[in-house]
Design an enzyme around this catalytic site. Sequence first.
Site, short mmCIF file in Angstrom:
data_model
loop_
_atom_site.label_atom_id
_atom_site.label_comp_id
_atom_site.label_asym_id
_atom_site.label_seq_id
_atom_site.Cartn_x
_atom_site.Cartn_y
_atom_site.Cartn_z
N SER A 197 0.82 -1.23 0.00
CA SER A 197 0.00 0.00 0.00
C SER A 197 0.85 1.27 0.00
O SER A 197 1.53 1.55 -0.96
CB SER A 197 -0.96 -0.03 1.18
OG SER A 197 -1.82 1.08 1.17
N ASP A 242 -1.97 6.65 -3.56
CA ASP A 242 -0.93 5.94 -2.82
C ASP A 242 -0.43 4.78 -3.69
O ASP A 242 -0.85 4.64 -4.85
CB ASP A 242 -1.45 5.48 -1.44
CG ASP A 242 -2.47 4.36 -1.54
OD1 ASP A 242 -3.18 4.31 -2.56
OD2 ASP A 242 -2.56 3.55 -0.61
N ASP A 277 -0.98 1.59 -4.00
CA ASP A 277 -1.90 0.62 -4.60
C ASP A 277 -3.22 1.25 -5.03
O ASP A 277 -4.17 0.54 -5.39
CB ASP A 277 -2.13 -0.58 -3.68
CG ASP A 277 -2.85 -0.21 -2.41
OD1 ASP A 277 -2.79 0.97 -2.00
OD2 ASP A 277 -3.50 -1.09 -1.80
MG MG Z 1 -3.46 1.71 -0.12
#
Ligand code: MG
Length: 466
Positions: free
Chosen positions: A106, A250, A252
């Site tokens: 992430s 961000d 992902d």
């Molecule tokens: Mg994320």
Amino acid sequence: MNRKKKHTSASDLIISVSGVRGTVGSALDPSLLTQFASAFGTLINGQTVVIGRDTRTSGPMAYHAVLAGLLATGCRVIDVGVCPTPTVLLMSKSVNAGGSLVITASHNPKDWNGIEFALESGRLLAEEERVRLLDIYESGGVKFAAWDKQGTVEVIDTAIDRHIESVLNCDWIVPDQIHHHAMKVVIDSGNGAGSVITPRLLRKLGCEVVELNCEPDGYFPRSAEPTPDALDQLCSTVKAERADLGFAHDGDADRLVLVTEKGTPLSSEYTFALAAEFLLTKQKGDIVATVSTSRMLDDVADRQGVKLHRTPVGVGFVVEKMRETGATIGGEGTGGVIYPELQYTTDGIASVATIMQLLAESSGSTISEVIASVPSYAICKEKLEVPSQQIADAVLRLAVDTYSDETLDLADGVKRIWDDRWVNIRKSGTEPIIRVFSEAQTPEEAQDLCDSTLNTLRSLMERIHN
Ligand code: MG
């Protein structure tokens, strides 16, 4: 927790509610990934699993390690390649998979990676399922499939287009209307998983698109967490290009943050507040937000005459409450917003289309003018690095004693509450840090509140060391 006993350092491997994350080259090795994947394959009895990954350089290594574990436990694997986490989860929902596995860390730095598990339709594991998964992983209870029951792999390369199609089909998105405004947008994907899908979506909406950091190569030129101070390049590009808006994801792409046409980065809190206000004018229903999400959501709920539910921090808690209440929208102040019509997970791609629709319906107002019409609060977000999660726990315990004379909410960490401001102290579930968030009437007051709290936490940490 002795879950990390197999590893040399607890600080570089973190097992959380959604999966496991660690640093590549040390904690997160291929055998660990294969073991986790085969434990997951065992948990879901070799059903269909959709897998995808973000752009990190360790993605191919992690993919092959994970694939081995899933095939060995008899899973039918559908590989959707490099794409955002919400894209993988939407595909899992649409093919009725038994689960999904996303290779991502992430918003963690580029040397991290990890896997996020979900069950059917992107549902996060319940506590008892998570305990079972860890038990299978740690006790060696993996059930490997016989030679004639080995798993299979299918590659699907249309997941991104399917996701775009689903977003454009949402009730509140009118592509022709956005098209009509022909807006200019700069998108900074930080070379992460949103690098392909978001420019493509924006072009489908008739926007002139300026791509910034949209090379999906995993070399993140800025922090994977799109905090305002990480977005200098986006801000200056929006100004230089005279764009209507800037977007940043961000790593992902389940989160989205905004930059105004003046090149001013907005707090990530605005994404959810703006999306909620807009969607509630179309579909009345409850809102669900975490305890550390801005008071802006209370204002939105008041103006729209709907109920706001607060939960502990974490998408799992928000989703659980949303399902229970049938809420119209939910999310977190991090820029992650959940649109249940689409799916029960934070979706940065759906947020892009929603903000564009909001602007298209704002009678020619700029994003700055839209923002100016919403009462805002100053939010300060700081973090304190700690040597380990155990020390973070000890600091939190001491903080409860230290602030015991004040009004506290202990639902998630320690939240100190006054009439006109609050500060929340929480241990991160995914990194060895303590997060300190505050909200007050002015930026100075919010910063003071964070600073004084951080000072206290540092002295508490010294007390533990001595
Ligand atoms: Mg994320």
